[in-house]
Scaffold this motif. Structure first.
Motif, PDB file in Angstrom:
ATOM      1  N   TYR A 300       0.765  -1.213   0.140  1.00  0.00           N
ATOM      2  CA  TYR A 300       0.181   0.120   0.016  1.00  0.00           C
ATOM      3  C   TYR A 300       0.882   1.280   0.083  1.00  0.00           C
ATOM      4  O   TYR A 300       1.858   1.429   0.888  1.00  0.00           O
ATOM      5  N   GLN A 301       0.877   1.899  -1.064  1.00  0.00           N
ATOM      6  CA  GLN A 301       1.319   3.238  -1.104  1.00  0.00           C
ATOM      7  C   GLN A 301       0.728   4.427  -0.203  1.00  0.00           C
ATOM      8  O   GLN A 301      -0.368   4.677  -0.663  1.00  0.00           O
ATOM      9  N   VAL A 302       1.274   5.040   0.484  1.00  0.00           N
ATOM     10  CA  VAL A 302       0.718   5.962   1.368  1.00  0.00           C
ATOM     11  C   VAL A 302       1.281   7.227   1.156  1.00  0.00           C
ATOM     12  O   VAL A 302       2.701   7.485   1.414  1.00  0.00           O
ATOM     13  N   SER A 303       0.511   8.504   0.701  1.00  0.00           N
ATOM     14  CA  SER A 303       0.903   9.737   0.326  1.00  0.00           C
ATOM     15  C   SER A 303       0.207  10.636   1.204  1.00  0.00           C
ATOM     16  O   SER A 303      -1.092  10.680   1.117  1.00  0.00           O
ATOM     17  N   TYR A 304       0.758  11.900   1.772  1.00  0.00           N
ATOM     18  CA  TYR A 304      -0.115  12.777   2.498  1.00  0.00           C
ATOM     19  C   TYR A 304       0.185  14.076   1.732  1.00  0.00           C
ATOM     20  O   TYR A 304       1.313  14.590   1.527  1.00  0.00           O
ATOM     21  N   LEU A 305      -0.672  14.635   1.065  1.00  0.00           N
ATOM     22  CA  LEU A 305      -0.747  15.688   0.122  1.00  0.00           C
ATOM     23  C   LEU A 305      -1.294  16.852   0.718  1.00  0.00           C
ATOM     24  O   LEU A 305      -2.346  16.859   1.022  1.00  0.00           O
ATOM     25  N   HIS A 306      -0.278  17.994   0.770  1.00  0.00           N
ATOM     26  CA  HIS A 306      -0.724  19.114   1.526  1.00  0.00           C
ATOM     27  C   HIS A 306      -1.206  20.209   0.573  1.00  0.00           C
ATOM     28  O   HIS A 306      -1.106  20.294  -0.550  1.00  0.00           O
ATOM     29  N   HIS A 307      -2.474  20.903   0.733  1.00  0.00           N
ATOM     30  CA  HIS A 307      -3.328  21.861   0.070  1.00  0.00           C
ATOM     31  C   HIS A 307      -2.386  23.026   0.010  1.00  0.00           C
ATOM     32  O   HIS A 307      -1.980  23.457   1.092  1.00  0.00           O
ATOM     33  N   LYS A 308      -1.860  23.779  -1.101  1.00  0.00           N
ATOM     34  CA  LYS A 308      -1.132  24.761  -1.142  1.00  0.00           C
ATOM     35  C   LYS A 308      -2.027  25.988  -1.905  1.00  0.00           C
ATOM     36  O   LYS A 308      -2.473  25.695  -3.085  1.00  0.00           O
ATOM     37  N   SER A 309      -1.843  27.054  -1.300  1.00  0.00           N
ATOM     38  CA  SER A 309      -2.421  28.278  -2.212  1.00  0.00           C
ATOM     39  C   SER A 309      -1.486  28.784  -3.106  1.00  0.00           C
ATOM     40  O   SER A 309      -0.494  28.214  -3.520  1.00  0.00           O
TER      41      SER A 309
END
Length: 340
Positions: A300-309
């Motif tokens: 399982y590939q786990v990625s946390y993507l931050h929202h950027k303005s």
């Protein structure tokens, strides 16, 4: 009278447009606030299917129509069987870390590790695809500490290095139970560098005075514009040596079979030589390892993507460009802070 009527209509239009703009701006501000509250999103993808589909595509291209139908039926049967056995298979949680000078990817790494630790068991495994040439001491110290959270929970940790894990990058890699490296990857650089220019003589030449006031003898050891002293230089070198000693102790505590005094010279080794020096455990690309593990485990590939303005995205693009230039001389960083 006609003038007043036209003026009234014009005023009504202006007021209507103004109110519309206020309402739209209010909605955007409200939406922006909601987006800011949700700082990022966690994505989880099972990559076994992706690996299998690549092989199926090649196999199907080599078969006739009848054989492809037969293969499709067999695949469906195999899928049902795997579904029954899913609870019996071990799991591999795959994370990726691509480092810059500030190790800014640690912001996502800490969230990913928190998520994984909420589900992982001692019989599972965490694999980190690591690529970094190092950077600031405190930033990579934090990144290494995040990986150490996995070790403290008793979960096997494997680090794969396809390109480079040097300096702060190796500080992270050495935490792992097992380090796999591609033959021509760059490994090592266990050293500390700190460099800054001094413009004092240039300023004196142009009759420019610089005043620097500190409280504390060594609040500022070396400066860019003031006149540096021998005492300041000695303290600066002492601080660098202390960090290097801590770096050596950290690596030595995790890689006990290393001759730490021999390899802690700041030197970089290619993967094949790094294996000889016990800096890594095996020569293997991440692709080879993951394909092999996919036969025994669910990955399982786990990625946390931050929202950027938009301003953040523009700023990040500029920072990345600067980083790419500085990393060409990563062993000669023009930075007044200490770097590993």
């Amino acid at each position: 009278m006609d003038f007043l009527l036209e003026y009234g209509l014009f005023l009504a239009k202006v007021v209507t447009v103004a109110l519309s703009l206020v309402i739209v701006m209010g909605l955007l501000i409200n939406l922006g606030g909601r987006i800011r509250k949700q700082e990022g999103v966690l994505e989880v993808e099972k990559i076994n299917d992706t690996i299998e589909q690549l092989g199926d595509a090649v196999q199907a291209a080599m078969l006739g129509s009848a054989e492809r139908k037969k293969l499709t039926k067999q695949k469906k049967k195999d899928a049902k069987e795997r579904l029954k056995q899913a609870s019996e298979k071990t799991r591999v949680f795959l994370l990726a870390f691509k480092g810059d000078l500030r190790a800014s990817a640690v912001a996502s790494l800490r969230e990913e590790i928190t998520a994984v630790l909420s589900q992982a068991k001692p019989e599972d495994e965490v694999v980190v695809l690591l690529e970094s040439a190092g950077g600031m001491v405190h930033s990579y110290g934090l990144a290494a500490s995040q990986l150490d959270r996995i070790k403290k929970r008793g979960i096997p940790l494997t680090v794969c290095v396809d390109k480079i894990a040097a300096s702060g990058g190796y500080m992270m890699a050495c935490v792992a139970d097992k380090i796999l490296a591609a033959p021509f990857s760059m490994i090592g650089s266990i050293g500390v560098v700190a460099q800054l220019p001094n413009f004092n003589r240039l300023l004196k030449k142009h009759d420019v005075d610089v005043e620097l006031h500190t409280a504390g003898e060594f609040k500022r050891t070396l400066t860019m514009f003031g006149e540096n002293t021998d005492e300041g230089r000695e303290k600066f070198i002492e601080d660098i040596q202390e960090i290097h000693d801590l770096f050596k102790d950290f690596v030595g505590s995790h890689r006990k079979n290393l001759d730490i005094d021999k390899i802690a010279t700041g030197q970089v080794w290619l993967g094949t030589r790094a294996l000889e020096e016990s800096l890594v455990d095996e020569l293997m690309t991440s692709d080879e390892y993951l394909v092999d593990r996919s036969n025994q485990a669910d990955i399982y590939q786990v990625s946390y993507l931050h929202h950027k303005s938009l301003p953040e995205k523009l700023g990040l693009a500029t920072e990345n460009r600067v980083d790419s230039l500085l990393l060409r001389w990563w062993n000669r960083l023009c930075n007044s802070r200490y770097s590993v």
